[in-house]
Structures are given as structure tokens and as C-alpha cells.
Enzyme design. Structure first.
Site, short mmCIF file in Angstrom:
data_model
loop_
_atom_site.label_atom_id
_atom_site.label_comp_id
_atom_site.label_asym_id
_atom_site.label_seq_id
_atom_site.Cartn_x
_atom_site.Cartn_y
_atom_site.Cartn_z
N LYS A 188 0.86 -1.19 0.00
CA LYS A 188 0.00 0.00 0.00
C LYS A 188 0.89 1.24 0.00
CE LYS A 188 -1.76 3.04 2.71
NZ LYS A 188 -1.98 4.17 1.80
N GLY A 241 6.79 5.22 8.15
CA GLY A 241 5.93 6.41 8.26
C GLY A 241 6.05 7.02 9.64
N SER A 242 4.97 7.63 10.08
CA SER A 242 5.03 8.39 11.34
C SER A 242 5.09 7.46 12.55
CB SER A 242 3.80 9.29 11.44
OG SER A 242 2.64 8.50 11.48
N THR A 243 5.65 7.98 13.62
CA THR A 243 5.75 7.23 14.87
C THR A 243 4.36 6.89 15.38
OG1 THR A 243 7.79 8.39 15.32
CG2 THR A 243 6.73 7.38 17.21
N VAL A 245 1.52 6.33 13.67
CA VAL A 245 0.92 5.18 12.98
C VAL A 245 1.72 3.91 13.28
CG1 VAL A 245 0.24 4.21 10.75
CG2 VAL A 245 -0.15 6.62 11.20
N GLY A 246 3.03 4.06 13.46
CA GLY A 246 3.86 2.91 13.84
C GLY A 246 3.35 2.28 15.13
N GLU A 264 10.04 1.49 10.31
CA GLU A 264 10.99 2.59 10.18
C GLU A 264 10.23 3.88 10.39
OE1 GLU A 264 13.83 2.55 6.90
OE2 GLU A 264 14.00 4.72 7.10
N CYS A 298 13.51 10.74 6.57
CA CYS A 298 13.57 10.24 7.94
C CYS A 298 14.99 10.38 8.48
CB CYS A 298 13.06 8.82 8.03
SG CYS A 298 13.79 7.74 6.83
N GLU A 396 10.31 15.74 15.19
CA GLU A 396 10.63 15.60 13.78
C GLU A 396 9.76 16.60 13.02
OE1 GLU A 396 11.35 11.98 10.82
OE2 GLU A 396 9.26 12.14 11.38
O1 TXE Z 1 2.52 9.82 7.75
P1 TXE Z 1 1.67 8.50 7.92
P2 TXE Z 1 1.99 11.26 7.28
C1 TXE Z 1 6.52 11.47 9.59
C2 TXE Z 1 6.84 12.93 9.36
C3 TXE Z 1 5.54 13.50 8.90
C4 TXE Z 1 4.56 12.68 9.70
C5 TXE Z 1 3.18 12.60 9.16
O2 TXE Z 1 7.18 13.51 10.59
O3 TXE Z 1 5.39 14.86 9.19
O4 TXE Z 1 5.13 11.41 9.74
O5 TXE Z 1 3.18 12.16 7.79
C6 TXE Z 1 -0.31 5.06 5.93
N1 TXE Z 1 -2.86 2.36 9.50
N2 TXE Z 1 6.91 10.63 8.47
O6 TXE Z 1 0.76 11.67 8.01
O7 TXE Z 1 0.25 8.85 8.15
C7 TXE Z 1 -0.37 6.20 4.94
O8 TXE Z 1 -1.46 6.04 4.05
C8 TXE Z 1 -2.00 1.95 8.55
C9 TXE Z 1 8.18 10.00 8.59
O9 TXE Z 1 1.88 11.23 5.83
O10 TXE Z 1 2.37 7.68 8.92
C10 TXE Z 1 0.98 6.07 4.27
O11 TXE Z 1 0.94 5.03 3.31
N3 TXE Z 1 -1.42 2.79 7.67
C11 TXE Z 1 8.38 8.94 7.59
C12 TXE Z 1 1.89 5.67 5.44
O12 TXE Z 1 1.02 5.12 6.42
C13 TXE Z 1 -1.68 4.10 7.77
C14 TXE Z 1 7.79 9.13 6.26
C15 TXE Z 1 2.66 6.83 6.09
O13 TXE Z 1 1.76 7.84 6.46
C16 TXE Z 1 -2.56 4.59 8.76
C17 TXE Z 1 6.49 9.77 6.31
C18 TXE Z 1 -3.16 3.65 9.65
N4 TXE Z 1 -3.98 4.03 10.63
C19 TXE Z 1 6.12 10.51 7.38
N5 TXE Z 1 -2.63 5.93 8.63
C20 TXE Z 1 9.71 8.31 7.49
N6 TXE Z 1 10.10 7.55 8.51
O14 TXE Z 1 10.40 8.43 6.49
C21 TXE Z 1 -1.82 6.27 7.60
N7 TXE Z 1 -1.24 5.15 7.07
#
Ligand code: TXE
Length: 500
Positions: A188, A241-243, A245-246, A264, A298, A396
Site C-alpha cells: 500500500k 511512516g510516522s511514529t 501510525v507505527g 521505520e 527520515c 521531527e
Molecule cells: O505519515 P503516515 P503522514 C513522519 C513525518 C511526517 C509525519 C506525518 O514527521 O510529518 O510522519 O506524515 C499510511 N494504518 N513521516 O501523516 O500517516 C499512509 O497512508 C495503517 C516519517 O503522511 O504515517 C501512508 O501510506 N497505515 C516517515 C503511510 O502510512 C496508515 C515518512 C505513512 O503515512 C494509517 C512519512 C493507519 N492508521 C512521514 N494511517 C519516514 N520515517 O520516512 C496512515 N497510514
């Protein structure tokens, strides 16, 4: 001098894409559509289906079927390797098209996008070798009547959720390694940047990947991503992605099937500069580490920690670099920093800049949104007089914002660098090997650079310490992560009977 290329233009109308299941592109049909606008040109460029939970189920079931009938995992490493090598070749042939979509959806400079796609060719080439190298272990020292075997098996169906900052690069730091291990996949991409993931699925099938081994579901994180985190038939989930959602991935795994997780997450990465560094190189590296990809990395080096004796001079040198860097239309070959990828991210960055000023940090340069007629641009921004308790030094920001703090001793530099919940990456600039290696050993970070920053390749594993994540991607470990280990004891000769 940038090489002369034909001037690229954004498309005049958006292109429609289907999602990808069992080797076929599935048109949106009655599903809702997500229309993606280029953040630089404010024009719609792509239209993708918003998949439903039922679509996730059908993609997972296709990946499950492909895994269980062993159409991929049952092949020899040699045969899997051939598909990955062919894919590398096709990516090379399609480099310009992939790079253009990266730029249109993400806003990154086209020259950078092309270089990233070139790097992805290397990921596939390297992982193709690993498909053949992957092996277990044996124990010949357990006594004459016992032989021990350790075998690796693919973990099964892998869910892969990727972000929008490096849509193709992050994908290719994972997919070839996952495929080398023999797993099947449901991917995805971020709803902001789906096209290049769909292109990769098509290329893989053209290269001979059996149908069903890779499936791509498009749409929102809340519907599609969430369904994947909770899915009972996904054996492992790799999330970048974000901490926040992690954390929800960890909770969902606990609520569902304890799927194995690779995470990550965020970073707040230090760049430590000693007075004995080559300050010209260090300035350039620090500016690059903070402003590259508009700081939406990141591993971005967002905290400058500089030795006090050169702090004022060095801050001026970084300011000079920041004011010189060319920010603008990412389709222009000479642009170094493109558009901020999303409107939400632009607001987040601007809010942190305001907060930094309110907290008492001194704005040295940047700090404003640039008006280039259209698009979302923020000038590289430098703050001095920063303390570790300020939000701009702790959170971040994910934008081109660099904070400056200073130190007097090696111990102090290490303490400031480690004063964060994150541990993704760090850089040190010094010509003194003792200092550089001491800092490398003591700073808690999964990736370290000495007298360079943000460099990388397919060989070295990636991943974080502390709250930056779990597990490693790329390198040999990037394949091993997607395997599970089976231990077998084999008895030779006559059993020593328990019941006589
Ligand atoms: O990230 P999300 P966002 C950090 C960075 C940024 C912040 C928010 O600080 O400002 O995150 O970015 C999917 N269950 N990073 O809101 O939401 C989403 O569709 C499962 C750091 O865009 O975490 C996308 O495919 N999946 C980072 C992915 O998660 C879900 C890179 C990342 O989006 C979900 C990006 C859920 N409930 C952002 N909600 C890095 N480490 O490089 C969203 N997603």
C-alpha cells in the site's frame, strides 16, 4: 553544469490508474477516486481508486494463494534472481518515466528523482545475488549421533506500507529483498504517491514474476492501511511512516495475529561538527543533509551540533549555503530543492517555524513560504540559540529546518546528540579519527556517517535505534528479516530407548 534535457511539462490532464491484484490492473469501477495534484504545479496529475477492505481481502488472498502453492518460494534462488535482474533492467529502461511520476506526485527535483531511480536499479541487482546467497547453517559438533540443521524459510505474506517522501526508493529498499526471500506481497503506497508503485508491479510481472506474488492496493491509510495492520492473513508487516501510525501497527498486531513487524519511523538526527573538520566540506554536507528532499527525509540531519569555537563562523557559512540553494520548479533541471509534498506538511513546517520563534530561538535565514506563482515552497530555514527543550530541537519537523546548538567537549556533543527519543541516523564531521570513532560508538543511531551524510546503497542495512523503529531493511539482513528460522535435530543410528 546540469546536462541539457528537454524541458519537461506537467500533463494537461490527469492519468487514470487501476490497483493491482493477481497480475491484473483492476479499474476503479464504482469505487471512489483519489485525485492527486502536483504540489509544485497545482494541477491534477493522477487518479487512483480508493480501495475498500474487501479489496484488501482479495489482494491478501491472491498473495496467500501464490505463497501456499509455492509458485515463487518453490523456485530456486537462481530463478528468483533472474526475475530480479530482469526487473533491474526494465527499471533502467523506464527510468525517465518513473522519475517524472516521482516528481509530479512528490514535488522532488527531476534530477534527484532520476538519480534515485538509478539507485533502485542497484537495489534489484544486489538483491538478485542475495536470492542465491541466502542459506542456513548446520551443526556438525553435536556428537556422532546428532546432526543439527538451521534452515531459513520465507515468512509468508508480507504487507508493505510506504510513505510519500521517497515513494520509489523506499519501495525498492524493501521489495527486491522481500522477493529474494521467497515471500509474496501486498503493498500500500501513500495515497499521495501511488503511481510508481503501480508501475513497479507491472514491471515485475513483465520481468516474469508469477501473478499474485505482488499485489498493490491504493487508497487511504485509515481504510486500506488499517485493514492491513489488522489482517489475520498477513504474516509480516513492514511499515515506514510516522511514529504515531507505527504505534498503531504494534497495537493492531497485538489485537490480531501477532504479525511480525518491521518499523521505520521518525528521526531527529544530529550532525556533529568539530572545529578540526574540513569546514568547507562540513558546511556543504550539513546544508545538504538538512535541505535535501526539502528535509522530508527520515534520516535528514536536522540538528546541527557544532563546537563552540567555530559555531558563529560555521553558522554564517551554513546561512550562505542556504541562501544560495536553488529552490523552485522540480521539473527544472537546475532545481536543487523542490516543493513540499503535501499541504498538511507545509502547515506543519510553518507552525514549527512560528513555534521556534515563540520559544526564543533566533531565526538566521529562511522561515517563510516562497511565492513562486504556484506550488508549496519553503526556504531552507536556520535557527540558532536553540536549546534541547525546544520543540524545534525535539520533534521531527520533516521540513528544511535546521537548528544550531553548540558544545565544548566530546562528552557534551554526545550527550546533546543522544538527547532524543529517536535513533535513526547521525553524522560527525572531524579529521580526528579518535573523536570521530568515539562519537560513532557512543551516539545511538542505526545509520552513521563520518565526513559525509545521507549516502547509502544496497549493501548496508537500514533501520533505527530507540523509537525510530524495529528491524533492518536492505543488505543481507534485509532478506533475512523476511525469513523465519527452523531448527532441525536429526538423529543417526539407533535410538537410546526411553521405555524399555
Ligand atoms: O505519515 P503516515 P503522514 C513522519 C513525518 C511526517 C509525519 C506525518 O514527521 O510529518 O510522519 O506524515 C499510511 N494504518 N513521516 O501523516 O500517516 C499512509 O497512508 C495503517 C516519517 O503522511 O504515517 C501512508 O501510506 N497505515 C516517515 C503511510 O502510512 C496508515 C515518512 C505513512 O503515512 C494509517 C512519512 C493507519 N492508521 C512521514 N494511517 C519516514 N520515517 O520516512 C496512515 N497510514
Amino acid at each position: 553544469m546540469a546536462k541539457q534535457q528537454k524541458r519537461l511539462e506537467p500533463p494537461t490532464s490527469p492519468k487514470e490508474f487501476g490497483f493491482f491484484v493477481d497480475g491484473n490492473s483492476v479499474p476503479a469501477g464504482s469505487r471512489e477516486i483519489f485525485e492527486r495534484y502536483s504540489p509544485a504545479h497545482e494541477l491534477p496529475v493522477s487518479r487512483i481508486p480508493k480501495c475498500t477492505k474487501a479489496d484488501v481481502d482479495s489482494a491478501v488472498s491472491s498473495a496467500r494463494q501464490a505463497f501456499e502453492d509455492r509458485r515463487w518460494s518453490g523456485l530456486s534462488g537462481h530463478d528468483r534472481s533472474a526475475v530480479l535482474l530482469k526487473t533491474a533492467d526494465l527499471i533502467r529502461q523506464n527510468q525517465d518515466e518513473i522519475a517524472l511520476w516521482e516528481t509530479l506526485e512528490n514535488g522532488k527535483p527531476i534530477s534527484q528523482a532520476r538519480a534515485e531511480v538509478g539507485g533502485c536499479v542497484g537495489m534489484f541487482e544486489y538483491a538478485s545475488g542475495l536470492a542465491r546467497i541466502l542459506h542456513g547453517d548446520s551443526f556438525n559438533n553435536l556428537g556422532d549421533n546428532i546432526f543439527g540443521l538451521v534452515t531459513r524459510e520465507p515468512v509468508g505474506v508480507v504487507g508493505l506500507i510506504t510513505p510519500w517522501n521517497f515513494p520509489f526508493l523506499i519501495l525498492c529498499e524493501r521489495v527486491p529483498y522481500i522477493l529474494a526471500s521467497g515471500c509474496t506481497l501486498v503493498v500500500k503506497p501513500s495515497e499521495m504517491t501511488s503511481v510508481t508503485t503501480l508501475l513497479l508491479a507491472k514491471i515485475l510481472c513483465e520481468a516474469g514474476l508469477p501473478d499474485g506474488v505482488i499485489n498493490v492496493v491504493t487508497g487511504s491509510g485509515r481504510t486500506v492501511g488499517q485493514a492491513m495492520t489488522e489482517h489475520l492473513d498477513i504474516d509480516m508487516l513492514s511499515f515506514t511512516g510516522s511514529t504515531e501510525v507505527g504505534r498503531s501497527c504494534v497495537e493492531a498486531a497485538g489485537r490480531s495475529n501477532f504479525k511480525k513487524l518491521g518499523l521505520e519511523l521518525g528521526g531527529k538526527n544530529p550532525q556533529i561538527v568539530f572545529a578540526d573538520a574540513d569546514l568547507e566540506d562540513a558546511t556543504d554536507g550539513v546544508a545538504f543533509g538538512a535541505a535535501f528532499n526539502t528535509g522530508q527525509c527520515c534520516v535528514s540531519g536536522s540538528r546541527l551540533i557544532v563546537e563552540k569555537s567555530v559555531a558563529a563562523e560555521f553558522t554564517e557559512m551554513v546561512k550562505a549555503k542556504f541562501t544560495k540553494v536553488s529552490v523552485g520548479d522540480p521539473l527544472d533541471e537546475n532545481t536543487q530543492v523542490g516543493a513540499i509534498t503535501t499541504a498538511a506538511q507545509t502547515q506543519t513546517i510553518l507552525a514549527y517555524i512560528t513555534k521556534g520563534q515563540e520559544e526564543g530561538a533566533r531565526l538566521i535565514c529562511g522561515g517563510t513560504q516562497l511565492d513562486l506563482g504556484k506550488g508549496q515552497y519553503i526556504a531552507p530555514t536556520l535557527f540558532s540559540d536553540v536549546t534541547s527543550d525546544m520543540a524545534i530541537a525535539r520533534d521531527e519537523i520533516f521540513g528544511p529546518v535546521l537548528t544550531v546548538q553548540s558544545f565544548e567537549t566530546v562528552e557534551e556533543a554526545i550527550a546533546i546528540a543522544n538527547d532524543t527519543v529517536y535513533g535513526l541516523a547521525a553524522s560527525v564531521w572531524s579529521k580526528n579519527i579518535d573523536k570521530a570513532l568515539t562519537v560513532m560508538r557512543r551516539v545511538k543511531a542505526g545509520r552513521f556517517w563520518i565526513n559525509t551524510t545521507l549516502s547509502g546503497g544496497p549493501e548496508l542495512p537500514l533501520g533505527g535505534f530507540k523509537q525510530s523503529g524495529w528491524g533492518r531493511e536492505a543488505g543481507m539482513m534485509g532478506v533475512e528479516e523476511y525469513t523465519q528460522v527452523k531448527s532441525t535435530h536429526l538423529e543417526l543410528g539407533k535410538r537410546n530407548l526411553w521405555i524399555t
